[in-house]
Write an enzyme that holds these catalytic residues in place. Structure first.
Site, PDB file in Angstrom:
ATOM      1  N   GLU A  51     -12.483   7.107  -5.581  1.00 59.14           N
ATOM      2  CA  GLU A  51     -13.915   7.137  -5.279  1.00 59.14           C
ATOM      3  C   GLU A  51     -14.325   8.436  -4.583  1.00 59.14           C
ATOM      4  O   GLU A  51     -15.437   8.940  -4.792  1.00 59.14           O
ATOM      5  CB  GLU A  51     -14.315   5.951  -4.399  1.00 59.14           C
ATOM      6  CG  GLU A  51     -14.262   4.605  -5.114  1.00 59.14           C
ATOM      7  CD  GLU A  51     -12.930   3.905  -4.958  1.00 59.14           C
ATOM      8  OE1 GLU A  51     -12.827   2.718  -5.358  1.00 59.14           O
ATOM      9  OE2 GLU A  51     -11.970   4.535  -4.437  1.00 59.14           O
ATOM     10  N   PHE A 113     -14.022 -11.075   1.791  1.00 54.94           N
ATOM     11  CA  PHE A 113     -13.094 -10.162   1.138  1.00 54.94           C
ATOM     12  C   PHE A 113     -13.835  -8.890   0.701  1.00 54.94           C
ATOM     13  O   PHE A 113     -14.841  -8.945   0.022  1.00 54.94           O
ATOM     14  CB  PHE A 113     -12.450 -10.837  -0.074  1.00 54.94           C
ATOM     15  CG  PHE A 113     -11.522  -9.933  -0.841  1.00 54.94           C
ATOM     16  CD1 PHE A 113     -10.342  -9.480  -0.266  1.00 54.94           C
ATOM     17  CD2 PHE A 113     -11.839  -9.532  -2.132  1.00 54.94           C
ATOM     18  CE1 PHE A 113      -9.488  -8.640  -0.975  1.00 54.94           C
ATOM     19  CE2 PHE A 113     -10.988  -8.700  -2.849  1.00 54.94           C
ATOM     20  CZ  PHE A 113      -9.810  -8.254  -2.266  1.00 54.94           C
ATOM     21  N   GLN A 114     -13.322  -7.760   1.123  1.00 50.30           N
ATOM     22  CA  GLN A 114     -13.874  -6.442   0.827  1.00 50.30           C
ATOM     23  C   GLN A 114     -15.328  -6.284   1.292  1.00 50.30           C
ATOM     24  O   GLN A 114     -16.100  -5.532   0.702  1.00 50.30           O
ATOM     25  CB  GLN A 114     -13.749  -6.115  -0.672  1.00 50.30           C
ATOM     26  CG  GLN A 114     -12.296  -5.912  -1.095  1.00 50.30           C
ATOM     27  CD  GLN A 114     -12.152  -5.320  -2.484  1.00 50.30           C
ATOM     28  OE1 GLN A 114     -13.011  -5.496  -3.356  1.00 50.30           O
ATOM     29  NE2 GLN A 114     -11.051  -4.615  -2.711  1.00 50.30           N
ATOM     30  N   LYS A 163     -24.006  -8.600  -4.685  1.00 50.42           N
ATOM     31  CA  LYS A 163     -23.579  -8.998  -6.020  1.00 50.42           C
ATOM     32  C   LYS A 163     -24.525 -10.013  -6.659  1.00 50.42           C
ATOM     33  O   LYS A 163     -24.809  -9.942  -7.859  1.00 50.42           O
ATOM     34  CB  LYS A 163     -22.153  -9.554  -5.966  1.00 50.42           C
ATOM     35  CG  LYS A 163     -21.564  -9.849  -7.340  1.00 50.42           C
ATOM     36  CD  LYS A 163     -20.106 -10.256  -7.225  1.00 50.42           C
ATOM     37  CE  LYS A 163     -19.497 -10.487  -8.614  1.00 50.42           C
ATOM     38  NZ  LYS A 163     -18.056 -10.858  -8.516  1.00 50.42           N
ATOM     39  N   MET A 472      -5.423  28.897   6.864  1.00 53.28           N
ATOM     40  CA  MET A 472      -6.414  29.272   7.865  1.00 53.28           C
ATOM     41  C   MET A 472      -5.993  28.818   9.261  1.00 53.28           C
ATOM     42  O   MET A 472      -6.147  29.558  10.237  1.00 53.28           O
ATOM     43  CB  MET A 472      -7.783  28.708   7.509  1.00 53.28           C
ATOM     44  CG  MET A 472      -8.907  29.200   8.419  1.00 53.28           C
ATOM     45  SD  MET A 472      -9.140  30.994   8.348  1.00 53.28           S
ATOM     46  CE  MET A 472     -10.265  31.114   6.945  1.00 53.28           C
TER      47      MET A 472
END
Length: 559
Positions: A51, A113-114, A163, A472
């Site tokens: 993602e 969940f999630q 959802k 760097m």
């Protein structure tokens, strides 16, 4: 017409002219993905490897095209994996809409969940965000998200959709976008008195300089910046993010200003009597020591975001509004002249203090690679970068002719940004060769996106500057921490060319200077295969010059 919430999202994307989105599916976004499947002939979905890669690709697409980039993820870890990309876009004023799935409304707040409060997480790094719990609000929310992403100073907007909302049915009425939704008259209210004072300051200045930032390019004001510079004979520097807002080969161009700016730019700003900052936020990497920045100069700041004006420096001439309109209005009053004495002094500095490095027949100098990329692409490639030494070399040694040609994470400094951005830029600009200049430290963070580039047959080039170190940070450790190289060696024996081949890309190892041109030429000839060129460079090569932390611009030194 009656549509599901997921189909409403798709129809709103089509209303906004979206034809490409980047994302990764999951349980709470599955109904959106079902709608995307049905719309696959109208909207191309690019399945990234992660993602975060989707968010960087949407960002790169937006920067390369000027359109709003779109990314999609599911709830929980899918949504949180977008956070770094959203923050990157926020810091660099990139228009992006991130759509995330969320658990059904009846499960909100129950540690489902999630489930994660992604609107709470992203509130500080978005222009605005929404959680949609009522389908009757969905279409207007989507439309408003795009308007906000574009309007004024652009930035990312997140739309979190439960959802059950994506599954519900609603009456949908199409609506064409109204340009006035995001070009507001509130940005055109600079008074005639303010304009007159600014014009007088420019006409009376004997040692003026222009600082052109990304805002000039976002506003489409490159032509107005060029006109001002040529008409009033004013030398120009850019910020890192402003690269390309003024032609890199122009005789009035001094290069980048700030920590890794040219000595000419830094000395000019220190000696100037008027700094005309256009679309720039005066970050610490530009001004360094506040009390030492342009100590003899008045400051003029032209910007669309009032929050930036006076934030880091006291401003004598604040002009808050649409940059392009302000510069156009000012044109009629600015006197055409030749600043002979001042330009002569600038040219003396240019001659005495050019960007320089020592070419070697034995080792590949990174500056040389960038110079050869510039010559062999005729200066026409779109360059993305990761973050680190290679990023500065890309800014210093490739001459950019337009704003959407240099794509880099400036504000957040996101290692792992470049490859995703390169993918998005190539999809947005298939007419251009897109090259990601990368360091091995940054590249290994998101190298899994090579699989994405291979799947979609993108002829991108990864110019990997492999010094087997976090270059760097190592440079700072050597210069400012008595060479205590703590955790900056990453010589892990990775064969990056073989790794590229394993992904289905083409890998090339380059170990000597005489091999550079052939490798680049071979990569440029590819039309449907990503190419990674692994350039072996020395870990002791440094970005030069540098303004030490806390020093004034005039204290710039060579490394």
């Amino acid at each position: 017409m009656k549509l599901s919430g997921a189909d409403v999202i798709i129809e709103c994307l089509k209303e906004q002219g979206v034809d490409t989105v980047f994302g990764y599916p999951g349980g709470q976004a599955i109904i959106i993905y079902d709608a995307l499947y049905r719309a696959r002939n109208e909207i191309t979905h690019i399945l990234t490897s992660h993602e975060q890669g989707a968010s960087h690709a949407a960002d790169g697409y937006a920067r390369a095209t000027g359109k709003v980039g779109v990314c999609i993820a599911t709830s929980g870890p899918g949504a949180t994996n977008l956070v770094t990309g959203i923050a990157t876009a926020y810091m660099d004023s990139v228009p992006m809409v991130a759509i995330t799935g969320q658990v059904p409304t009846n499960l909100l707040g129950k540690d489902s969940f999630q489930e994660v409060d992604i609107t709470g997480i992203t509130m500080p790094i978005t222009k605005h965000n929404y959680i949609v719990k009522d389908i009757s609000h969905l279409a207007d929310t989507m439309r408003e998200a795009f308007a906000i992403a574009r309007e004024g100073r652009p930035g990312p907007v997140l739309v979190d959709v439960c959802k059950d909302v994506t599954a519900a049915i609603v009456e949908y009425t199409p609506k064409k976008p109204d340009k006035s939704d995001y070009v507001s008259t509130k940005y055109h209210n600079v008074s005639s008195e303010e304009i007159a004072e600014a014009i007088a300051a420019i006409n009376n200045a004997s040692r003026p300089v222009i600082l052109s930032g990304a805002g000039a390019g976002i506003a489409g004001a490159e032509a107005e910046v060029l006109y001002l510079a040529e008409w009033a004979d004013i030398p120009v520097s850019t910020s890192l993010m402003g690269m390309g807002t003024f032609p890199g080969t122009h005789k009035l161009f001094m290069g980048m200003v700030g920590m890794h700016g040219t000595k000419t730019s830094n000395y000019a700003f220190h000696s100037s009597d008027l700094v005309i900052a256009i679309g720039n936020r005066f970050s610490d990497r530009i001004i360094s020591k506040v009390s030492g920045f342009a100590p003899e100069a008045k400051i003029m700041h032209i910007d669309i975001d009032s929050a930036e004006v006076g934030k880091n420096l006291n401003v004598d001439f604040p002009l808050v509004g649409d940059i392009k309109k302000i510069l156009k209005v000012m044109q009629a009053g600015i006197v055409s002249r030749s600043n002979t004495v001042w330009i002569s002094r600038i040219n003396e500095w240019k001659e005495k203090y050019p960007l320089r490095y020592a070419y070697s027949d034995e080792i590949i100098r990174p500056q040389y690679i960038v110079e050869r990329l510039y010559e062999l692409t005729k200066g026409e490639a779109v360059i993305t970068t990761e973050v680190g030494q290679h990023q500065m070399w890309a800014a210093q040694y490739y001459n950019y002719s337009n704003f959407r040609q240099f794509i880099s994470s400036g504000g957040l400094g996101t290692m792992g940004y470049g490859l995703g951005a390169c993918i998005g830029a190539q999809l947005g600009r298939p007419d251009k060769k897109v090259i990601n200049i990368a360091g091995d430290g940054s590249f290994r963070m998101n190298l899994n996106e090579l699989a994405t580039a291979v799947e979609y047959k993108l002829p991108i080039i990864i110019a990997l500057f492999n010094n087997r170190a976090l270059g760097m940070v190592r440079q700072w450790q050597e210069l400012f921490f008595d060479s205590r190289f703590s955790q900056t060696s990453i010589d892990r024996g990775t064969d990056f060319a073989a790794l590229a081949n394993a992904f289905g890309a083409k890998g090339i190892n380059v170990k000597r200077p005489e091999e550079v041109d052939a490798a680049i030429t071979s990569a440029l000839a590819e039309t449907d295969t990503p190419v990674l060129i692994n350039f072996a460079i020395d870990k002791d090569d440094k970005v030069s010059p540098i303004v030490p932390p806390g020093a004034a611009l005039c204290d710039v030194v060579d490394c």
